[in-house]
Scaffold this active site. Structure first.
Site, PDB file in Angstrom:
ATOM      1  N   LYS A  93    -112.164  17.417  62.146  1.00 47.82           N
ATOM      2  CA  LYS A  93    -113.286  17.765  63.026  1.00 47.82           C
ATOM      3  C   LYS A  93    -114.440  16.774  62.863  1.00 47.82           C
ATOM      4  O   LYS A  93    -114.981  16.265  63.831  1.00 47.82           O
ATOM      5  CB  LYS A  93    -113.749  19.178  62.642  1.00 47.82           C
ATOM      6  CG  LYS A  93    -114.733  19.808  63.573  1.00 47.82           C
ATOM      7  CD  LYS A  93    -115.121  21.201  63.082  1.00 47.82           C
ATOM      8  CE  LYS A  93    -113.915  22.113  62.910  1.00 47.82           C
ATOM      9  NZ  LYS A  93    -114.292  23.479  62.536  1.00 47.82           N
ATOM     10  N   LYS A 105    -113.734  23.338  52.430  1.00 49.04           N
ATOM     11  CA  LYS A 105    -113.910  24.735  52.838  1.00 49.04           C
ATOM     12  C   LYS A 105    -113.886  25.616  51.610  1.00 49.04           C
ATOM     13  O   LYS A 105    -113.232  25.280  50.610  1.00 49.04           O
ATOM     14  CB  LYS A 105    -112.773  25.168  53.775  1.00 49.04           C
ATOM     15  CG  LYS A 105    -113.131  26.359  54.627  1.00 49.04           C
ATOM     16  CD  LYS A 105    -114.021  25.920  55.769  1.00 49.04           C
ATOM     17  CE  LYS A 105    -114.304  27.016  56.752  1.00 49.04           C
ATOM     18  NZ  LYS A 105    -114.892  26.447  57.971  1.00 49.04           N
TER      19      LYS A 105
HETATM   20  P1  NAD Z   1    -118.614  36.049  62.141  1.00 54.25           P
HETATM   21  O1  NAD Z   1    -118.313  36.733  60.873  1.00 54.25           O
HETATM   22  O2  NAD Z   1    -120.043  35.825  62.503  1.00 54.25           O
HETATM   23  O3  NAD Z   1    -117.955  36.818  63.380  1.00 54.25           O
HETATM   24  C1  NAD Z   1    -116.613  37.090  63.527  1.00 54.25           C
HETATM   25  C2  NAD Z   1    -116.442  38.267  64.466  1.00 54.25           C
HETATM   26  O4  NAD Z   1    -115.071  38.427  64.782  1.00 54.25           O
HETATM   27  C3  NAD Z   1    -116.928  39.576  63.845  1.00 54.25           C
HETATM   28  O5  NAD Z   1    -117.791  40.234  64.759  1.00 54.25           O
HETATM   29  C4  NAD Z   1    -115.631  40.359  63.615  1.00 54.25           C
HETATM   30  O6  NAD Z   1    -115.801  41.748  63.705  1.00 54.25           O
HETATM   31  C5  NAD Z   1    -114.749  39.821  64.735  1.00 54.25           C
HETATM   32  N1  NAD Z   1    -113.314  39.953  64.496  1.00 54.25           N
HETATM   33  C6  NAD Z   1    -112.615  39.819  63.347  1.00 54.25           C
HETATM   34  N2  NAD Z   1    -111.302  40.024  63.533  1.00 54.25           N
HETATM   35  C7  NAD Z   1    -111.149  40.307  64.840  1.00 54.25           C
HETATM   36  C8  NAD Z   1    -110.036  40.636  65.648  1.00 54.25           C
HETATM   37  N3  NAD Z   1    -108.815  40.700  65.142  1.00 54.25           N
HETATM   38  N4  NAD Z   1    -110.248  40.879  66.967  1.00 54.25           N
HETATM   39  C9  NAD Z   1    -111.482  40.820  67.499  1.00 54.25           C
HETATM   40  N5  NAD Z   1    -112.570  40.523  66.778  1.00 54.25           N
HETATM   41  C10 NAD Z   1    -112.424  40.264  65.463  1.00 54.25           C
HETATM   42  O7  NAD Z   1    -117.814  34.676  62.078  1.00 54.25           O
HETATM   43  P2  NAD Z   1    -118.115  33.328  62.852  1.00 54.25           P
HETATM   44  O8  NAD Z   1    -119.028  32.513  62.026  1.00 54.25           O
HETATM   45  O9  NAD Z   1    -118.471  33.649  64.255  1.00 54.25           O
HETATM   46  O10 NAD Z   1    -116.695  32.618  62.781  1.00 54.25           O
HETATM   47  C11 NAD Z   1    -115.648  32.924  63.697  1.00 54.25           C
HETATM   48  C12 NAD Z   1    -114.634  31.797  63.704  1.00 54.25           C
HETATM   49  O11 NAD Z   1    -115.274  30.563  64.046  1.00 54.25           O
HETATM   50  C13 NAD Z   1    -113.929  31.534  62.362  1.00 54.25           C
HETATM   51  O12 NAD Z   1    -112.632  31.058  62.623  1.00 54.25           O
HETATM   52  C14 NAD Z   1    -114.770  30.409  61.768  1.00 54.25           C
HETATM   53  O13 NAD Z   1    -114.034  29.640  60.821  1.00 54.25           O
HETATM   54  C15 NAD Z   1    -115.044  29.595  63.032  1.00 54.25           C
HETATM   55  N6  NAD Z   1    -116.200  28.697  62.951  1.00 54.25           N
HETATM   56  C16 NAD Z   1    -117.419  29.146  62.590  1.00 54.25           C
HETATM   57  C17 NAD Z   1    -118.497  28.261  62.565  1.00 54.25           C
HETATM   58  C18 NAD Z   1    -119.891  28.706  62.258  1.00 54.25           C
HETATM   59  O14 NAD Z   1    -120.826  27.882  62.386  1.00 54.25           O
HETATM   60  N7  NAD Z   1    -120.137  29.955  61.892  1.00 54.25           N
HETATM   61  C19 NAD Z   1    -118.306  26.908  62.878  1.00 54.25           C
HETATM   62  C20 NAD Z   1    -117.018  26.480  63.269  1.00 54.25           C
HETATM   63  C21 NAD Z   1    -115.983  27.392  63.302  1.00 54.25           C
END
Ligand code: NAD
Length: 467
Positions: A93, A105
């Site tokens: 990335k 990570k």
């Molecule tokens: P988060 O914890 O803020 O939110 C995740 C949400 O997904 C929660 O509301 C949870 O209840 C929901 N969820 C979990 N399992 C689920 C399912 N089976 N069906 C529907 N909803 C479900 O997490 P985030 O920071 O938004 O991260 C989400 C994804 O994005 C992850 O894969 C993370 O690695 C990726 N990501 C995050 C960031 C960041 O800046 N936070 C950056 C790049 C990638």
């Protein structure tokens, strides 16, 4: 069912792309290999006095650029394979969007919703302490950020623990995604979702690509379903909605909401925060089996929860024209092949969710330079613009209003600069991927890996390891 092997899935994507390149096998193996992983177990004294032993991991996948960079995840599913795979995704990335970090990570195996804030604080501080002991954290070594289950709150605890133990001028740069008051940067919280919006906007603006999908150009009126209304899903939905798309569905852990006219995502998020679930939300149609929402008809599907959500099992039933990967690794490689066969445009994770690490990079630069963006030149630019407007008035006889002066003459503040840097990064990277995909006659994911592998290979070659 065999356990899901996430790192293997990432490497399948890598191998497919490597097949297009003439890079020596040994160098490819070096790029693919994970440099190091630290597994630590430590005790947590719970509020009721009992003691639990928790497990945490930190993987530094590639040190071709330093520091290494990547989030820390708090979830029960965390394991070594997952952390390693996510670290590898970070390497690729960062390379795709030209952010000069190696990939890393971390993860702690814990369900944060079952613990008090005080307990999470103890866990976070202890994990940080363990990382410090092994030289696995530092502004020039390895810099964590928020991920699934963590936020700026945990980053503030990491910073405070680090600063209490390490005496260094640059200590603020040991972690990103911090609260603004603790050295964070304006726009980091929204960055991943905002980057997703920029990426999908670019994809939808390509007339030829949209025609091939049977869609009109632009985001206006596009029907979107989002899985996961957390940090990434919420902000992606918000910016897409603000640009005219309609969020017709939101899938969460305990069910989903479907509303043809558009879900009120602010209201739904407030309900989710207050009650811990979207059950009993008063608007739209409640869908008990939220995984089924991945198969509902829409123009854009955004899985923004966790990996391995669309697999060989359900890929054939996906009814979207575009998939924007908000989460890391939401499609298995088998699903990827099925969806490409169905002529679905997949905008891949290692590009589309790179907005977070891009703005983390800006935050890190801010911390190391000890100055907020815009501080030195904002007023200067405003004065220069005023002089220009005055000169135009003098030459044309035209009179600008005070409002014109304020609007046109506004110098950029930190938020403006961050947003402009993020937009530029996402737009440039999309066009680079699109061009690479055209050149190699392949899909965007393979193009992203091709681009990443080439860049990492050049770094290793420059180090003289592979002459
Ligand atoms: P988060 O914890 O803020 O939110 C995740 C949400 O997904 C929660 O509301 C949870 O209840 C929901 N969820 C979990 N399992 C689920 C399912 N089976 N069906 C529907 N909803 C479900 O997490 P985030 O920071 O938004 O991260 C989400 C994804 O994005 C992850 O894969 C993370 O690695 C990726 N990501 C995050 C960031 C960041 O800046 N936070 C950056 C790049 C990638």
């Amino acid at each position: 069912m065999a356990a899901y092997q996430f790192f293997k899935q990432v490497n399948k994507n890598f191998d497919r792309a490597a097949g297009y390149l003439e890079i020596p096998k040994g160098l490819l193996s070096q790029i693919k290999a994970c440099n190091s992983t630290y597994h630590v177990s430590f005790p947590l004294r719970r509020d009721d006095g009992s003691v639990e032993v928790l497990h945490g991991w930190r993987s530094a996948h590639s040190t071709h650029k330093m520091p290494t960079k990547g989030g820390i995840r708090y979830a029960l599913e965390v394991n070594e394979d997952e952390v390693t795979a996510l670290a590898a995704l970070m390497t690729y990335k960062c390379a795709v969007v030209s952010v000069p970090f190696g990939g890393a990570k971390g993860g702690i195996r814990i369900n944060p919703s079952q613990y008090s804030a005080a307990e999470i604080e103890r866990v976070t501080r202890r994990f940080t302490f363990e990382l410090i002991k092994k030289n696995f954290i530092g502004p020039g070594l390895d810099v964590p950020a928020p991920d699934y289950g963590s936020s700026s709150r945990e980053m503030a605890w990491i910073l405070d623990t680090y600063q209490s133990m390490v005496d260094s001028l640059d200590s603020e740069g040991c972690v990103t995604g911090k609260p603004i008051e603790q050295g964070g940067i304006s726009g980091r919280t929204e960055a991943t979702g905002r980057g997703i919006y920029f990426g999908l906007r670019e994809a939808c603006d390509n007339k030829e690509d949209m025609e091939a999908l049977g869609l009109t150009t632009g985001l206006e009126g596009k029907k979107v379903i989002v899985q996961g209304l957390g940090n990434v899903g919420y902000y992606a939905a918000k910016y897409l909605r603000d640009a005219g798309a309609i969020i017709i569905g939101v899938a969460e852990v305990h069910g989903g909401i479907y509303e043809e006219k558009g879900v009120d995502i602010e209201k739904l998020r407030d309900h989710l925060r207050e009650t811990g679930s979207i059950r009993e939300y008063s608007e739209g149609r409640f869908i008990e089996e939220s995984a089924g929402m991945l198969e509902m008809e829409c123009d854009i599907l955004i899985p923004a929860a966790l990996e391995n959500q669309i697999t060989a099992e359900n890929a054939g039933r996906v009814n979207a024209r575009i998939i924007g990967e908000g989460a890391n690794g939401p499609l298995s490689s088998e699903a990827d092949a099925i969806l490409l066969e169905k002529n679905i445009l997949i905008v891949p994770d290692i590009y589309l969710n790179a907005g977070g690490v891009t703005v983390s990079y800006f935050e890190w630069i801010k911390n190391l330079s000890h100055i907020r963006f815009g501080r030195m030149d904002r007023r200067y630019e405003e004065n220069a613009m005023s002089r220009l407007l005055n000169a135009i008035e003098g030459l044309t006889g035209e009179q600008f209003s005070d409002d014109d002066f304020k609007r046109i003459g506004k110098g950029p503040d930190e938020r403006d600069i961050v947003d402009s840097g993020l937009e530029d990064t996402m737009v440039m990277a999309y066009h680079m991927l699109h061009e690479t995909a055209g050149k190699f006659q392949t899909d965007l994911r393979t193009a992203a890996y091709i681009s990443a592998i080439k860049k990492v290979a050049v770094s290793y070659e420059q180090m003289g390891i592979f002459p």
